[in-house]
Design an enzyme around this catalytic site. Structure first.
Site, short mmCIF file in Angstrom:
data_model
loop_
_atom_site.label_atom_id
_atom_site.label_comp_id
_atom_site.label_asym_id
_atom_site.label_seq_id
_atom_site.Cartn_x
_atom_site.Cartn_y
_atom_site.Cartn_z
N ASP A 6 0.87 -1.18 0.00
CA ASP A 6 0.00 0.00 0.00
C ASP A 6 0.91 1.23 0.00
O ASP A 6 2.13 1.11 0.18
CB ASP A 6 -0.88 -0.01 1.26
CG ASP A 6 -1.79 1.21 1.35
OD1 ASP A 6 -2.38 1.60 0.34
OD2 ASP A 6 -1.89 1.81 2.45
N SER A 7 0.29 2.41 -0.16
CA SER A 7 1.08 3.64 -0.08
C SER A 7 1.60 3.87 1.34
O SER A 7 2.50 4.68 1.54
CB SER A 7 0.21 4.84 -0.50
OG SER A 7 -0.85 4.98 0.42
N TYR A 38 -0.85 8.41 -2.36
CA TYR A 38 -0.94 8.17 -3.80
C TYR A 38 -2.14 8.92 -4.42
O TYR A 38 -2.18 9.15 -5.62
CB TYR A 38 -1.20 6.68 -4.07
CG TYR A 38 -0.02 5.73 -3.96
CD1 TYR A 38 1.29 6.19 -3.81
CD2 TYR A 38 -0.23 4.35 -4.04
CE1 TYR A 38 2.35 5.29 -3.73
CE2 TYR A 38 0.83 3.46 -3.96
CZ TYR A 38 2.11 3.92 -3.81
OH TYR A 38 3.15 3.03 -3.74
N GLY A 39 -3.13 9.20 -3.56
CA GLY A 39 -4.44 9.65 -4.03
C GLY A 39 -4.45 10.77 -5.06
O GLY A 39 -5.24 10.74 -5.99
N ASN A 70 -6.67 0.74 -3.08
CA ASN A 70 -7.62 0.98 -4.17
C ASN A 70 -7.00 1.84 -5.27
O ASN A 70 -7.22 1.59 -6.45
CB ASN A 70 -8.86 1.69 -3.65
CG ASN A 70 -9.69 0.86 -2.70
OD1 ASN A 70 -10.73 0.35 -3.07
ND2 ASN A 70 -9.24 0.71 -1.47
N THR A 71 -6.23 2.84 -4.86
CA THR A 71 -5.65 3.77 -5.83
C THR A 71 -4.65 3.05 -6.73
O THR A 71 -4.65 3.23 -7.95
CB THR A 71 -4.95 4.94 -5.09
OG1 THR A 71 -5.81 5.42 -4.05
CG2 THR A 71 -4.61 6.07 -6.03
N GLU A 148 -2.03 7.97 8.97
CA GLU A 148 -0.57 7.82 9.03
C GLU A 148 -0.01 8.43 10.32
O GLU A 148 0.99 7.96 10.84
CB GLU A 148 0.10 8.47 7.81
CG GLU A 148 -0.16 7.75 6.48
CD GLU A 148 0.56 6.41 6.34
OE1 GLU A 148 1.69 6.27 6.82
OE2 GLU A 148 -0.04 5.48 5.74
N THR A 181 -8.05 1.80 1.64
CA THR A 181 -7.72 0.88 2.74
C THR A 181 -7.26 1.59 4.01
O THR A 181 -7.18 0.97 5.07
CB THR A 181 -6.65 -0.13 2.29
OG1 THR A 181 -5.53 0.57 1.74
CG2 THR A 181 -7.20 -1.08 1.25
N HIS A 182 -6.98 2.89 3.91
CA HIS A 182 -6.67 3.64 5.14
C HIS A 182 -7.95 3.90 5.96
O HIS A 182 -7.89 4.04 7.18
CB HIS A 182 -6.05 5.00 4.81
CG HIS A 182 -4.58 4.96 4.50
ND1 HIS A 182 -4.09 4.52 3.31
CD2 HIS A 182 -3.50 5.33 5.25
CE1 HIS A 182 -2.76 4.62 3.32
NE2 HIS A 182 -2.38 5.10 4.48
N1 DGL Z 1 -4.71 3.22 0.94
C1 DGL Z 1 -4.79 3.66 -0.38
C2 DGL Z 1 -6.06 3.33 -1.10
O1 DGL Z 1 -6.68 2.32 -0.79
C3 DGL Z 1 -4.03 4.88 -0.81
C4 DGL Z 1 -4.34 6.17 -0.17
C5 DGL Z 1 -3.37 7.24 -0.61
O2 DGL Z 1 -2.18 6.98 -0.56
O3 DGL Z 1 -3.85 8.31 -1.03
O4 DGL Z 1 -6.48 4.01 -2.00
#
Ligand code: DGL
Length: 248
Positions: A6-7, A38-39, A70-71, A148, A181-182
């Site tokens: 994940d990110s 990552y968003g 998800n991203t 985070e 997932t966060h």
């Molecule tokens: N946990 C991630 C997701 O499910 C990424 C969130 C992020 O880094 O912006 O999208």
């Protein structure tokens, strides 16, 4: 061996469910903390990160890669499957189908990152269920940063969550999908803001069940008990804190 990435720490919400179903497996978890979030990044950027992390996990001996983000799933899973046809990839996407089936108002609210919501995969998903429910969306701005930093309960966290959830409630959504997932780490706060009549769906258990269903045969006999290695491209503080909180 199962590789999960994940990110940041968000994918630990998926790892927690994997551990419940497959407690005797070997796991490698990679948090791309130095490049989180990552968003708001471009698809190309996230794809390149996913490629590099996948290579790292394969080098560690993983034969199943769970994209617990998800991203990154939206940005990369199609390309990765084409580029590495021998690798088993499992991704995660907003659980619109179960939400549409449960909604009484026929309005489903999706909380996710901007990257997930503009991905072709997500738009196809919404299109597929548009007869069953209206889908309204909201970007969880600031959610990843809260998780985070380990802030789940402060007045500031409530304000950040309220700003994203309220527009969905105003649109009469009675079922909310956590499309990042966060976000499950903010479950209590999201439920508090949404109220008792709103259902909140975390797709992580379904992803873990899918890994078990698809790949249990591949894992059999490989492991002699639970092990986990945690890696981060940045600080390991958040990862350690969340890991202790979740898995003890
Ligand atoms: N946990 C991630 C997701 O499910 C990424 C969130 C992020 O880094 O912006 O999208």
């Amino acid at each position: 061996m199962i590789g999960v990435f994940d990110s940041g720490v968000g994918g630990l919400s998926v790892l927690r469910e994997l551990y419940k179903l497959l407690p005797n497996e070997n796991y490698v978890y990679y948090a791309d903390t130095a490049h989180c979030p990552y968003g708001g990044k471009t698809r190309e950027y996230v794809l390149e990160r996913a490629r590099e992390i996948t290579r790292f996990l394969l080098d560690k001996g993983c034969n199943i890669i769970v994209i617990a983000c998800n991203t990154a799933t939206a940005a990369a899973i199609k390309d990765l499957r084409e580029e590495m046809p021998d690798v088993c990839f499992v991704g995660i996407e907003p659980a619109i189908k179960p939400a549409a089936m449960r909604s009484h108002t026929n309005v489903v609210g999706v909380l996710a990152t901007a990257g997930t919501l503009k991905g072709g995969k997500y738009l196809d998903l919404v299109e597929r269920f548009h007869d069953s429910a209206d889908v309204v969306e909201s970007v969880g701005r600031g959610f990843v940063e809260l998780v985070e930093s380990g802030d789940f309960t402060s007045a500031h966290a409530e304000e950040v969550v309220r700003a994203a959830v309220e527009p969905l409630l105003n649109a009469h959504a009675d079922t909310l999908v956590l499309g990042c997932t966060h976000y499950p780490f903010l479950m209590d706060m999201i439920c508090k803001v949404a109220g008792p009549s709103v259902r909140v769906i975390d797709p992580a258990p379904a992803v873990a069940a899918q890994v078990q269903r698809l790949y249990a045969g591949r894992l059999e006999g490989e492991s002699e008990g639970f092990s986990i290695s945690l890696y981060s491209s940045g600080s390991v503080e958040a990862l350690k804190r969340m890991y202790c909180l979740l898995l003890g």
